[in-house]
Design an enzyme around this catalytic site. Structure first.
Site, short mmCIF file in Angstrom:
data_model
loop_
_atom_site.label_atom_id
_atom_site.label_comp_id
_atom_site.label_asym_id
_atom_site.label_seq_id
_atom_site.Cartn_x
_atom_site.Cartn_y
_atom_site.Cartn_z
N GLU A 162 -5.00 59.83 31.70
CA GLU A 162 -4.91 58.62 32.24
C GLU A 162 -6.33 58.18 32.45
OE1 GLU A 162 -2.40 56.57 31.62
OE2 GLU A 162 -1.14 58.17 31.28
N HIS A 171 -4.62 56.51 22.61
CA HIS A 171 -3.82 57.57 22.15
C HIS A 171 -4.66 58.05 20.54
CE1 HIS A 171 -0.31 56.76 24.82
NE2 HIS A 171 -1.03 57.70 25.19
#
Length: 235
Positions: A162, A171
């Site tokens: 995070e 991602h």
């Protein structure tokens, strides 16, 4: 010479706090976790240090209402991933004092499951963390939430994951769209199946970040908006 230091303020929900005998025990646990976070962040090879400014363990009587307000309706064992980030932003924007004001990133640790339920869906997509993308240093936005429901420090990887979203990386396998950074390289050239922390996390690469993640973080750190993480090295 400037050093890159990302300063964190950690808060824990009352269920998380209850697992420990004292507030000091919570702080000790998080401190050990951050050794793990540092080790993972070092695989970016960008000389980034993480610094834990402090921990506030919430108790039932002191817990802000935004946590209970973020539960998935009809699925109260779950926190709604989108809602918790939105409600955290609002809460810390209105309580922007002390450690919350000093921190570059604010992370909430919870023991409840976290998930996303899209309209029309009946199945909850369970996730381990949620955060505001590219929002390090951005007051009222620099927040994330991570699930930690074990007695082990394996959740350092979720906090690191995070953190890197907050530092401007998507991602693996995803382009720059949605980062809010028009010239970011994105990570489309690094397949998520390579198994890095921002991908599927396999045995071989699951404890380090991909080259794409490194370039994305490097790009955000080159912008004036990330200036809060730079400090004089003698500090």
């Amino acid at each position: 010479d400037d050093c890159i230091v990302v300063e964190y303020y950690i808060v824990t929900d009352s269920r998380f706090t209850q697992r420990f005998d004292s507030d000091q025990a919570v702080t000790d646990y998080v401190t050990v976790m951050f050794t793990g976070v540092q080790n993972l962040i070092e695989t970016l090879n960008l000389d980034i240090k993480v610094r834990l400014l402090g921990v506030t363990p919430y108790h039932k009587e002191s817990e802000p209402s935004f946590i209970d307000d973020s539960l998935l309706p009809g699925h109260e064992t779950y926190v709604d991933a989108r809602k918790i980030v939105r409600n955290m932003k609002f809460y810390f924007c209105n309580h922007n004092t002390g450690l919350a004001k000093s921190a570059d990133i604010i992370i909430l640790l919870i023991t409840r499951k976290m998930g996303v339920l899209d309209p029309g869906d009946t199945d909850i997509s369970e996730i381990a963390g949620a955060s505001s993308i590219s929002s390090v240093c951005q007051r009222c936005n620099n927040v994330g939430a991570c699930v930690d429901n074990s007695d082990h420090n394996e959740r350092a990887d979720t906090v690191a994951h995070e953190s890197v979203h907050l530092l401007g990386s998507p991602h693996d396998g995803e382009g720059p769209n949605g980062l809010g950074l028009p010239n970011s390289p994105g990570a489309a050239n690094c397949p998520d199946s390579d198994g890095y922390i921002m991908g599927t996390r396999n045995e071989q690469n699951g404890k380090k970040f991909s080259e794409c993640t490194k370039q994305c973080v490097k790009y955000l750190l080159s912008l004036p908006r990330a200036s809060c993480v730079y400090e004089n090295c003698s500090k």
